[in-house]
Design a protein around this motif. Structure first.
Motif, PDB file in Angstrom:
ATOM      1  N   PHE A   1      13.180  -7.228 -37.692  1.00 28.68           N
ATOM      2  CA  PHE A   1      14.282  -8.169 -37.539  1.00 28.68           C
ATOM      3  C   PHE A   1      14.345  -9.146 -38.702  1.00 28.68           C
ATOM      4  CE2 PHE A   1      12.531  -6.695 -33.656  1.00 28.68           C
ATOM      5  CZ  PHE A   1      13.617  -6.416 -32.853  1.00 28.68           C
ATOM      6  N   ASP A   2      15.545  -9.666 -38.939  1.00 22.37           N
ATOM      7  CA  ASP A   2      15.694 -10.784 -39.877  1.00 22.37           C
ATOM      8  C   ASP A   2      14.931 -11.981 -39.340  1.00 22.37           C
ATOM      9  OD1 ASP A   2      17.335  -9.759 -41.846  1.00 22.37           O
ATOM     10  OD2 ASP A   2      19.173 -10.577 -41.005  1.00 22.37           O
ATOM     11  N   ASN A   3      14.374 -12.744 -40.237  1.00 22.24           N
ATOM     12  CA  ASN A   3      13.793 -14.023 -39.863  1.00 22.24           C
ATOM     13  C   ASN A   3      14.737 -15.138 -40.295  1.00 22.24           C
ATOM     14  OD1 ASN A   3      12.641 -12.962 -42.497  1.00 22.24           O
ATOM     15  ND2 ASN A   3      12.268 -15.146 -42.706  1.00 22.24           N
ATOM     16  N   TRP A   4      14.462 -16.340 -39.837  1.00 21.43           N
ATOM     17  CA  TRP A   4      15.284 -17.488 -40.202  1.00 21.43           C
ATOM     18  C   TRP A   4      15.152 -17.710 -41.714  1.00 21.43           C
ATOM     19  CZ3 TRP A   4      14.886 -22.221 -42.527  1.00 21.43           C
ATOM     20  CH2 TRP A   4      15.945 -23.108 -42.301  1.00 21.43           C
ATOM     21  N   ALA A   5      16.256 -18.007 -42.372  1.00 25.02           N
ATOM     22  CA  ALA A   5      16.239 -18.281 -43.813  1.00 25.02           C
ATOM     23  C   ALA A   5      17.190 -19.438 -44.107  1.00 25.02           C
ATOM     24  CB  ALA A   5      16.661 -17.050 -44.605  1.00 25.02           C
ATOM     25  N   LYS A   6      16.715 -20.395 -44.854  1.00 26.53           N
ATOM     26  CA  LYS A   6      17.553 -21.528 -45.228  1.00 26.53           C
ATOM     27  C   LYS A   6      18.770 -21.015 -46.015  1.00 26.53           C
ATOM     28  CE  LYS A   6      17.429 -26.008 -47.466  1.00 26.53           C
ATOM     29  NZ  LYS A   6      16.616 -27.020 -48.104  1.00 26.53           N
ATOM     30  N   ASP A   7      19.930 -21.574 -45.722  1.00 22.27           N
ATOM     31  CA  ASP A   7      21.170 -21.218 -46.420  1.00 22.27           C
ATOM     32  C   ASP A   7      21.525 -19.742 -46.300  1.00 22.27           C
ATOM     33  OD1 ASP A   7      21.440 -23.873 -47.299  1.00 22.27           O
ATOM     34  OD2 ASP A   7      20.162 -23.467 -49.029  1.00 22.27           O
TER      35      ASP A   7
ATOM     36  N   THR B   1      19.665  -6.802 -38.415  1.00 18.02           N
ATOM     37  CA  THR B   1      19.966  -7.922 -39.301  1.00 18.02           C
ATOM     38  C   THR B   1      21.139  -8.722 -38.756  1.00 18.02           C
ATOM     39  OG1 THR B   1      21.428  -6.583 -40.684  1.00 18.02           O
ATOM     40  CG2 THR B   1      19.124  -6.714 -41.359  1.00 18.02           C
ATOM     41  N   THR B   2      21.160  -9.982 -39.119  1.00 15.94           N
ATOM     42  CA  THR B   2      22.247 -10.866 -38.741  1.00 15.94           C
ATOM     43  C   THR B   2      22.675 -11.634 -39.982  1.00 15.94           C
ATOM     44  OG1 THR B   2      22.973 -12.574 -37.190  1.00 15.94           O
ATOM     45  CG2 THR B   2      20.684 -12.703 -37.950  1.00 15.94           C
ATOM     46  N   ARG B   3      23.926 -11.968 -40.046  1.00 15.81           N
ATOM     47  CA  ARG B   3      24.446 -12.612 -41.249  1.00 15.81           C
ATOM     48  C   ARG B   3      24.251 -14.129 -41.231  1.00 15.81           C
ATOM     49  NH1 ARG B   3      30.045 -11.068 -44.252  1.00 15.81           N
ATOM     50  NH2 ARG B   3      29.797 -12.562 -45.910  1.00 15.81           N
ATOM     51  N   ALA B   4      23.903 -14.662 -40.089  1.00 21.68           N
ATOM     52  CA  ALA B   4      23.741 -16.108 -39.957  1.00 21.68           C
ATOM     53  C   ALA B   4      22.446 -16.419 -39.214  1.00 21.68           C
ATOM     54  CB  ALA B   4      24.930 -16.693 -39.190  1.00 21.68           C
ATOM     55  N   ASN B   5      22.006 -17.641 -39.289  1.00 18.98           N
ATOM     56  CA  ASN B   5      20.846 -18.083 -38.515  1.00 18.98           C
ATOM     57  C   ASN B   5      21.305 -18.406 -37.095  1.00 18.98           C
ATOM     58  OD1 ASN B   5      18.870 -17.953 -40.575  1.00 18.98           O
ATOM     59  ND2 ASN B   5      19.659 -19.846 -41.444  1.00 18.98           N
ATOM     60  N   ASP B   6      21.773 -17.392 -36.395  1.00 19.93           N
ATOM     61  CA  ASP B   6      22.364 -17.594 -35.073  1.00 19.93           C
ATOM     62  C   ASP B   6      21.445 -17.165 -33.938  1.00 19.93           C
ATOM     63  OD1 ASP B   6      22.415 -14.848 -35.325  1.00 19.93           O
ATOM     64  OD2 ASP B   6      24.596 -14.710 -35.419  1.00 19.93           O
ATOM     65  N   TRP B   7      20.203 -16.823 -34.251  1.00 16.86           N
ATOM     66  CA  TRP B   7      19.217 -16.420 -33.251  1.00 16.86           C
ATOM     67  C   TRP B   7      19.702 -15.207 -32.467  1.00 16.86           C
ATOM     68  CZ3 TRP B   7      14.846 -18.832 -34.395  1.00 16.86           C
ATOM     69  CH2 TRP B   7      14.959 -20.011 -35.117  1.00 16.86           C
ATOM     70  N   TYR B   8      20.547 -14.400 -33.089  1.00 10.42           N
ATOM     71  CA  TYR B   8      21.080 -13.170 -32.505  1.00 10.42           C
ATOM     72  C   TYR B   8      22.004 -13.438 -31.312  1.00 10.42           C
ATOM     73  CZ  TYR B   8      17.560 -11.259 -35.536  1.00 10.42           C
ATOM     74  OH  TYR B   8      16.815 -10.968 -36.631  1.00 10.42           O
ATOM     75  N   LEU B   9      22.474 -14.658 -31.185  1.00 11.03           N
ATOM     76  CA  LEU B   9      23.410 -15.007 -30.110  1.00 11.03           C
ATOM     77  C   LEU B   9      24.804 -15.072 -30.706  1.00 11.03           C
ATOM     78  CD1 LEU B   9      21.329 -17.782 -28.331  1.00 11.03           C
ATOM     79  CD2 LEU B   9      21.647 -15.402 -27.630  1.00 11.03           C
ATOM     80  N   ASN B  10      25.450 -13.915 -30.781  1.00  9.30           N
ATOM     81  CA  ASN B  10      26.805 -13.845 -31.309  1.00  9.30           C
ATOM     82  C   ASN B  10      27.559 -12.736 -30.577  1.00  9.30           C
ATOM     83  OD1 ASN B  10      26.637 -11.309 -32.846  1.00  9.30           O
ATOM     84  ND2 ASN B  10      25.244 -12.423 -34.204  1.00  9.30           N
ATOM     85  N   PRO B  11      28.849 -12.583 -30.808  1.00 10.54           N
ATOM     86  CA  PRO B  11      29.643 -11.600 -30.070  1.00 10.54           C
ATOM     87  C   PRO B  11      29.179 -10.148 -30.243  1.00 10.54           C
ATOM     88  CG  PRO B  11      31.078 -13.164 -31.147  1.00 10.54           C
ATOM     89  CD  PRO B  11      29.690 -13.432 -31.655  1.00 10.54           C
TER      90      PRO B  11
END
Length: 125
Positions: A17-23, A47-57
């Motif tokens: 999984f992606d980890n949190w990344a600044k910016d 992967t996720t495009r934002a630091n959204d903690w995988y909570l997106n649509p």
């Protein structure tokens, strides 16, 4: 969010999984071969495009796709750290993992509330 798989014909699968990344405002780059595929695992990367903690649509269709992908493997493993730990917990709703390993998972039990870390408040604003 998106799932990418390598070495799909292996008998064991490892989810990372992606980890949190600044910016964060980018997709993680796909890699040709990994340490995991070199050791005989299929490698599925969420992967996720934002630091959204995988909570997106995209969560519901990604969970369905991950469950479908994992069905035919002899063994299912998960490896995650930081924000990725939250993604691994979400996937465990639909995948019966044989083994998981979390490094410094950041978690929250509140729906729609991303975890926080008081050490870096400016980075979470």
């Amino acid at each position: 969010m998106r799932l990418a798989i390598q070495n799909a014909t292996a008998r064991r699968v490892l989810f990372t999984f992606d980890n949190w990344a600044k910016d964060r405002s980018f997709w993680d780059q796909a890699h040709e071969g990994t340490t995991y595929t070199d050791r005989g695992f299929a490698h599925v990367r969420l992967t996720t495009r934002a630091n959204d903690w995988y909570l997106n649509p995209d969560l519901a269709p990604v969970l369905a796709a991950a469950e479908s992908v994992s069905r035919d493997y002899h063994a299912r493993h998960g490896l995650a750290f930081s924000m990725g730990g939250y993604g691994l917990m979400l996937l465990s709703r639909v995948i019966a993992f044989d083994q998981t390993l979390f490094f410094s998972p950041h978690t929250s039990h509140g729906f729609g509330i991303g975890p926080t870390d008081p050490r870096f408040p400016a980075d979470f604003a």
